[in-house]
Design an enzyme around this catalytic site. Structure first.
Site, short mmCIF file in Angstrom:
data_model
loop_
_atom_site.label_atom_id
_atom_site.label_comp_id
_atom_site.label_asym_id
_atom_site.label_seq_id
_atom_site.Cartn_x
_atom_site.Cartn_y
_atom_site.Cartn_z
CG ASN A 172 41.92 41.62 37.16
OD1 ASN A 172 42.65 41.19 37.93
ND2 ASN A 172 41.25 42.50 37.06
N GLY A 184 42.13 38.81 39.82
CA GLY A 184 43.20 38.60 39.37
C GLY A 184 44.19 39.46 39.62
NE ARG A 221 44.01 47.90 36.52
CZ ARG A 221 43.05 48.90 37.02
NH1 ARG A 221 41.99 48.41 37.65
NH2 ARG A 221 43.16 50.11 37.04
CB CYS A 222 41.41 42.05 41.74
SG CYS A 222 40.27 42.15 40.24
CG MET A 223 44.94 39.79 44.22
SD MET A 223 45.69 38.04 44.19
CE MET A 223 46.05 37.62 42.61
#
Length: 411
Positions: A329, A396, A398-400
């Site tokens: 990620n 990770g 990208r998720c944030m």
């Protein structure tokens, strides 16, 4: 700001984030599973790690780039009485079991800060102890929406623990001036369908990947595909992935790093066959064709050769361990300039073997806060940052992040 994202890797110009606050400290261990957390997070350290990540973004972004806190947008939008009234009305309807009608009038009269604190943290002052569960997943702003070209796809969360966030995003798109250019053509998901931004990857204005995952239903995928194909996208590649916690979204097992390089979790991506379906317009209907693999589908649709770099390297155990801690990620700040958790050492070693320079967060900020990052230099950099508390939330870099503006690619 021009809201437009035409690739996963274009030079980042605008991104929406949420630095964790008190809501993560309100996650009771007995409720963590219901709130979609595998562990409890120490707020102070998680906040520091997140702010360090944002320093990397700011160093890499061009002049005028913006890192925008979603709470700031909420505080601004609720200055509008109609936005507040809309949110409260939908809030009461969406959560009938919470008996929010009891405090409906009180919510309309709260000052902005108290109101935003309530919808994020779940605590309402001076209301005889009326509380809701907190919204700790707001940390993962990626899942709230996806900007595709000049359009925005508003997510519909699969789990009730995140539906409050979906309503926040819907309200922002409807009422905040930042989203004026995309408001009228927003793609919305209705009813019991679901889709989340972590399953949507923008290859180009013409090509989008959507994961059919634990969080994105078949009907949600089809509804999103219809909207995208009606708004300029030519092909959607639907990627069927394992329906399990460890791979809840496509971006937990696959992300883009450069023009033709991706990070992939081998068991779920590289070793799968016939798990990709191409969807495209055929007159007024949508046609579907199965593709042998994601790699071949990408190469066919883009006329480029792709290289999938293995999350965790060659060792099988390391692949599983580092996928668990979001090794796949990564988040691209520009072509070949990516950010990921420091702890995923084998993934970083694989990136080095493929020509990436490895820099830690402090080295990168020190160098690029003093000079402009040239996204066309051809230099590839893998930036590691500490996220020992953040990764407990199972997401990770990208998720944030919710990118809303990237520069178009020049090649």
């Amino acid at each position: 700001m021009d809201i437009n994202v035409s690739s996963e890797i274009g030079h980042l110009q605008g991104v929406i984030v949420h630095t964790p606050g008190r809501e993560v400290s309100l996650v009771n261990p007995e409720l963590k599973d219901e709130l979609l957390f595998d562990d409890i997070i120490f707020e102070e350290d998680a906040r520091g790690e997140h702010l360090d990540m944002l320093d990397i973004f700011k160093a890499a972004m061009p002049s005028g780039g913006q890192v925008i806190e979603i709470v700031d947008l909420l505080l601004e939008v609720f200055e509008q009485d109609d936005a507040r009234a809309y949110f409260v009305e939908q809030f009461v309807k969406e959560f009938p079991e919470a008996n929010l009608h009891v405090i409906e009038q009180e919510m309309t009269k709260l000052n902005n800060q108290d109101f935003v604190n309530f919808i994020v943290q779940g605590y309402l002052k001076n209301s005889k102890g009326f509380t809701l569960n907190p919204s700790p997943n707001l940390l993962f702003t990626r899942d709230l929406a996806a900007v595709v070209g000049g359009n925005i796809l508003i997510s519909k969360a699969a789990k009730k623990a995140r539906r409050r966030e979906s309503l926040m995003m819907e309200t922002l798109v409807n009422f905040h001036p930042l989203f004026k250019s995309v408001k009228e053509n927003a793609i919305r998901i209705a009813g019991q369908q679901s889709i989340e931004g972590g399953d949507v990857l923008v290859v180009s204005n013409k090509l989008v990947l959507i994961g059919m995952s634990q969080r994105t239903s078949f009907s949600g995928l089809i509804k999103a595909t219809e909207g995208l194909l009606d708004n300029g996208v030519e092909t959607v590649l639907a990627v069927d992935i394992p329906k399990q916690r460890s791979s809840m979204h496509l971006d937990t097992i696959f992300t883009f790093a450069d023009h033709n390089e991706c990070i992939a979790f081998p068991p779920a991506i590289m070793e799968q066959e016939d798990n990709v379906v191409a969807l495209f317009k055929d007159g007024d209907s949508i046609k579907t064709e199965t593709r042998q693999s994601l790699l071949l589908a990408l190469e066919e649709c883009t006329d480029k050769d792709f290289n999938f770099i293995k999350c965790g390297g060659e060792d099988r155990t390391n692949q599983f361990r580092e996928q668990w801690t979001d090794g796949a990620n990564v988040f691209a700040l520009a072509p070949g300039i990516i950010v990921g958790y420091e702890r995923n050492t084998n993934t970083f070693n694989s990136l080095v073997e493929h020509g990436y320079d490895l820099m830690n967060q402090f080295e990168f900020v020190e160098e690029y806060s003093k000079k402009e990052l040239d996204p066309n230099s051809g230099k590839k950099i893998a930036i590691s940052f500490q996220g020992h508390e953040l990764c407990r939330g199972r997401g990770g870099a990208r998720c944030m992040t919710l990118p809303i503006s990237r520069k178009p690619l020049t090649v």
